[in-house]
Design a protein around this motif. Sequence first.
Motif, short mmCIF file in Angstrom:
data_model
loop_
_atom_site.label_atom_id
_atom_site.label_comp_id
_atom_site.label_asym_id
_atom_site.label_seq_id
_atom_site.Cartn_x
_atom_site.Cartn_y
_atom_site.Cartn_z
N GLU A 107 45.82 39.34 46.18
CA GLU A 107 47.10 38.87 45.63
C GLU A 107 48.17 38.69 46.70
O GLU A 107 49.29 38.29 46.39
N GLU A 119 41.13 43.86 45.24
CA GLU A 119 41.94 43.16 44.24
C GLU A 119 43.39 43.06 44.72
O GLU A 119 44.04 42.01 44.57
N LYS A 136 40.20 35.47 42.65
CA LYS A 136 41.55 35.21 43.16
C LYS A 136 41.50 34.72 44.60
O LYS A 136 42.31 33.90 45.01
#
Length: 364
Positions: free
Chosen positions: A247, A243, A22
Amino acid sequence: MKIGIVGLPNVGKSTLFNAITKAGAESANYPFCTIEPNVGIVTVPDKRIDVLSKMYETLKTTYATIEFVDIAGLVKGASKGEGLGNKFLSHIRETDAIAHIVRCFEDEQIVHVNGKIDPISDIETINLELIFSDIETVTKRIERVQKQAKSGDKKSITELEILKNLLAHLESGKSARTFDMSDEDKDLLKDVYLLTSKPVIYVANVSENQIENMDNDKYVNLVKEYAKKENASVISLCAKLEEDLSELDDEDKQALMEGYNIKESGLDKLIKASYSLLGLISYLTAGKQEVRAWTIKNGTKAPQAAGKIHSDFERGFIKAEVVSYDDLIKYGTMQKVKENGLVRLEGKDYVVKDGDIILFRFNV
């Protein structure tokens, strides 16, 4: 640079890899055999590139990148094919270094494959499988070299002796990283491709509750003590937090990090540790068309550094026009740097330094 992410199942490996993909520029499949592990391509943070891009109002900005290869969880017996282990061991062979994810957190909701949290046991399970694979590789090599040594070939006789000593070292449960070899010995065995000769970073994965004290956590300290035996580096991070950070936009990311009182993300720590582990540096090229970082081995001379851009640059190398990044920032413009006599013309023996801004002169 290609880093293989390894670890037992349920240690946070996939969570960390999800954060990497990501945060990265792209995610792609890496085809190999019949299994296709994912590759996360991540840009290397470099404030120098940001500053130069603004200075030159450049049309294109290109950062250095690292490839992280997500290698499926290894299990006990992988060297004998358990869990399709042989395929996964082949993927490790294709990488430059290993990031070994070690579970250092307790969570009843996440099952541990061995039923309890024991970082050293986890590390040894993986390492032993890699050692077993190397024993098989070295044994096969010995069988081949023995035939040549019997004919009296001096190179084969020397190699055979090294291989036998290496085999005994591996059979005692030690990695090839800790086997003492001269540069000449290493050159003889350069095409053996031993898994345990690859440099390793141990990544201690903690829970969110451990973040504030993660560098002194009891489990993390066990990993650090183990790593000392191999002169391996250790970084601690929380894969779940990584994680979450991946985002968020920059402002929210900074706010969350400040909430946990951490100054840099675990991903940034992993990238820096990877560069240091492999002895890599970056030199820079700068202009209106593009500002770019080029990754080279520390100790690379100017013609070989030029060859990273194009083989013609190396083949027809004449001189390198070199400016220190710090000097350029100090004086503000390339013209002022020149006026102060700080632009150097360097020849074929010049060893490129981290942060050098270089214009290569060549003729083919």
